[in-house]
Design an enzyme around this catalytic site. Structure first.
Site, PDB file in Angstrom:
ATOM      1  CB  SER A 258      -0.965  -0.212   1.205  1.00  0.00           C
ATOM      2  OG  SER A 258      -0.293   0.432   2.434  1.00  0.00           O
ATOM      3  CE  LYS A 259      -2.451   3.657  -1.743  1.00  0.00           C
ATOM      4  NZ  LYS A 259      -3.778   3.960  -1.895  1.00  0.00           N
ATOM      5  NE  ARG A 260       0.853   0.272   6.234  1.00  0.00           N
ATOM      6  CZ  ARG A 260       1.041  -1.030   6.820  1.00  0.00           C
ATOM      7  NH1 ARG A 260       2.372  -0.585   7.279  1.00  0.00           N
ATOM      8  NH2 ARG A 260       0.254  -2.021   6.393  1.00  0.00           N
TER       9      ARG A 260
END
Length: 491
Positions: free
Chosen positions: A254-256
């Site tokens: 995911s983006k993190r």
RNA sequence: GGCCCCUUCGUCUAAUCGGUGAGGACACCAGCCUUUCAAGCUGGCAGCAGGGGUUCAAAUCCCCUAGGGGUCACCA
């Protein structure tokens, strides 16, 4: 061999994800290997979340990577489908849903979202799996008609209560599912649009898909789809579920965790060749020790049997390494073309780039061995185009010492006389000077590099000097003298 | 929680029908090269999740346990 037809079916609800492209790539390699066709279908049945902006970026991402398709958006196909957008195929789904209704294989359900929610809560409390009770299964036609008057409804598929369904997966073998695990799932939503499971099964059949290659997260859905296909009287395609791509902490990417979309990698300065090569290696291997492959080799060597069954962790380091490899081995012209947009992003550099006689190719040729992305090429090239660069602080402390001013002055004198101003000749002249002054080459080269580039590291010094040209180099020497070595009583 | 999938160096992976000093790549470390930094070359570190079987022989076959992931949506 049958005519292979595969599809990649993204939903335009976000950027093209790194996992998505890998799936697209495996589909593409598989069908190109077999001389089959690639179909791009847009699964945009989620009206709320779908957007033309995402459609556009997905298509551009595919094109950037060279993953072309034979049928789908932007392609005129003789004898193809009227549309490859599910949102434009509503009539087909309605017809098929009606057929199931008529044959009593599906039924209307009037339960409200609140009721279903409450039911699930109850089941969860007694640690039962959440399943739809089948409450609306046995409504009489009178009851049904009455309810239809002022209630919204969905259509559910009547699922078998006993027995098993076997999924034959090309990567995982036979996987058996017990029917007691299934409830009557929704095939048409209250807004009349089909759900994924329904639209997908209908389209795969209508589009003549022979192999469904998709992410492993769909494996659990497959028996439902097989049963649905059976109810509709369809042949089922062959299935292959490819492992997922995970983040370094083993969770879903995911983006993190950093960049997840193709466009982000493009903006980072990753080459499509490198991304394709890296992704191909993630979950697949050609069987030998080959790592760097052309697209033609990948097509030739690809097979689903060689696809791994375990999830793979995305390793940015290896992608970057591959990118560096392609950066320094591909045609200089090509790299220059790819790098140009990154130069253009920096207005100041681009302005001098254009009026300067310094060809971007020549600069890139010098710096590309030392960088790993297209973006880094620009960072490594700035002093070729800009005069007001700063001087590395540690470097000046270390290399600009008492006496350095004299050395630089001598170097400047030598360079002024140097003709022709080529790397070879410059090198010889400076070597001669070092012998003459009885000091090591490093004592000359390091301060000279710092004076000319402001940095302590970089490409071959004599190449830099030669490429910059006598005029600029001498001017830079002069500037350094004034900045660092000008003292009232001389140095 | 039910069901399903998966498990070889830190990471990606290789190892035809069971017999290998368990191979390669990234990363890391060292050396060489060298005007710097890279690149390149050479070498090093490091792995069969655990436990039971079957077998002359198991990373490979079977079972159990543990761990990870997926799924159980009117999202795909």
């Amino acid at each position: 061999m049958e005519n292979t037809r595969v599809r990649f079916a993204p939903s335009p609800t976000g950027e093209l994800h790194i996992g998505g492209v890998r799936t697209a790539l495996f589909n593409w390699l598989f069908t190109r290997n077999r001389g089959g066709r690639m179909i791009l279908r847009i699964d945009d049945t989620d009206k709320q979340r779908s957007s033309p902006v995402f459609l556009d970026t997905i298509i551009r991402s595919m094109q950037w990577l060279g993953l072309n398709w034979d049928e789908g958006p932007q392609i005129e196909t003789e004898g193809g489908q009227d549309s490859y957008f599910q949102s434009e195929r509503q009539a087909i789904y309605e017809e098929e849903a009606q057929r199931l209704l008529d044959e009593k294989k599906a039924y209307y359900c009037f339960c409200t979202a609140e009721e279903l929610q409450a039911e699930k809560e109850r089941q969860r409390r007694v640690k039962q799996p959440p399943r739809y009770s089948g409450r609306c299964r046995n409504l009489t036609s009178a009851e049904r008609e009455k309810l239809k008057e002022d209630n919204s409804f969905v259509i559910r598929l009547l699922m078998p209560q006993e027995g098993t369904t076997v999924v034959r997966d090309l990567i995982r073998g036979e996987v058996t599912f017990d029917h007691t695990n299934f409830d009557d799932f929704i095939i048409v939503r209250s807004d009349g649009l089909p759900t994924y499971n329904f639209a997908s099964v209908v389209d795969d059949y209508k589009m003549g898909i022979t192999h469904v290659i998709r992410a492993e997260e769909h494996l659990s859905n497959t028996p439902r789809q097989q049963i649905l296909a059976q109810r509709l009287g369809y042949n089922i395609p062959q299935y292959a579920h490819v492992p997922m791509i995970l983040a370094p902490d083993h969770s879903k990417l995911s983006k993190r965790h950093g960049a997840t979309s193709v466009q982000e990698y493009r903006k980072m300065g990753i080459l499509p060749e490198a991304l394709i090569n890296y992704l191909a290696l993630l979950g697949w291997s050609p069987g030998d020790d080959r790592e760097i492959m052309t697209i033609e080799e990948m097509i030739e060597l690809f097979s689903l049997e060689k696809v791994s069954r375990n999830p793979a962790i995305f390793d940015l380091d290896k992608l970057i390494w591959l990118n560096g490899h392609y950066l320094r081995t591909m045609e200089l012209q090509t790299i220059a073309e790819r790098a140009r947009p990154f130069f253009q992003e920096n207005a100041e550099i681009w302005a001098t780039c254009r009026e300067s006689r310094l060809e971007i190719e020549d600069v890139i040729d010098l710096v590309r061995d030392r960088v790993k992305t297209l973006r880094e090429i620009v960072d490594a090239s700035t002093y070729f185009y800009l005069e007001d660069f700063s001087y590395d602080e540690k470097g000046t402390k270390k290399h600009f010492r008492k006496g350095t001013g004299d050395i630089l002055k001598k170097v400047a004198e030598v360079l002024e006389q140097t003709e022709p101003f080529t790397a070879d000749v410059i090198k010889k002249e400076l070597q001669r000077l070092s012998k003459e002054l009885k000091i090591s080459p490093a004592k000359i080269n390091l301060p000279v590099r710092l004076a000319v580039t402001g940095r302590t590291m970089g490409p071959d010094l004599f190449d830099i000097i030669s490429l910059l040209g006598k005029e600029k180099v001498l001017a830079r020497f002069k500037k350094v003298e004034e900045l660092f070595f000008k003292e009232p009583n001389g140095v």
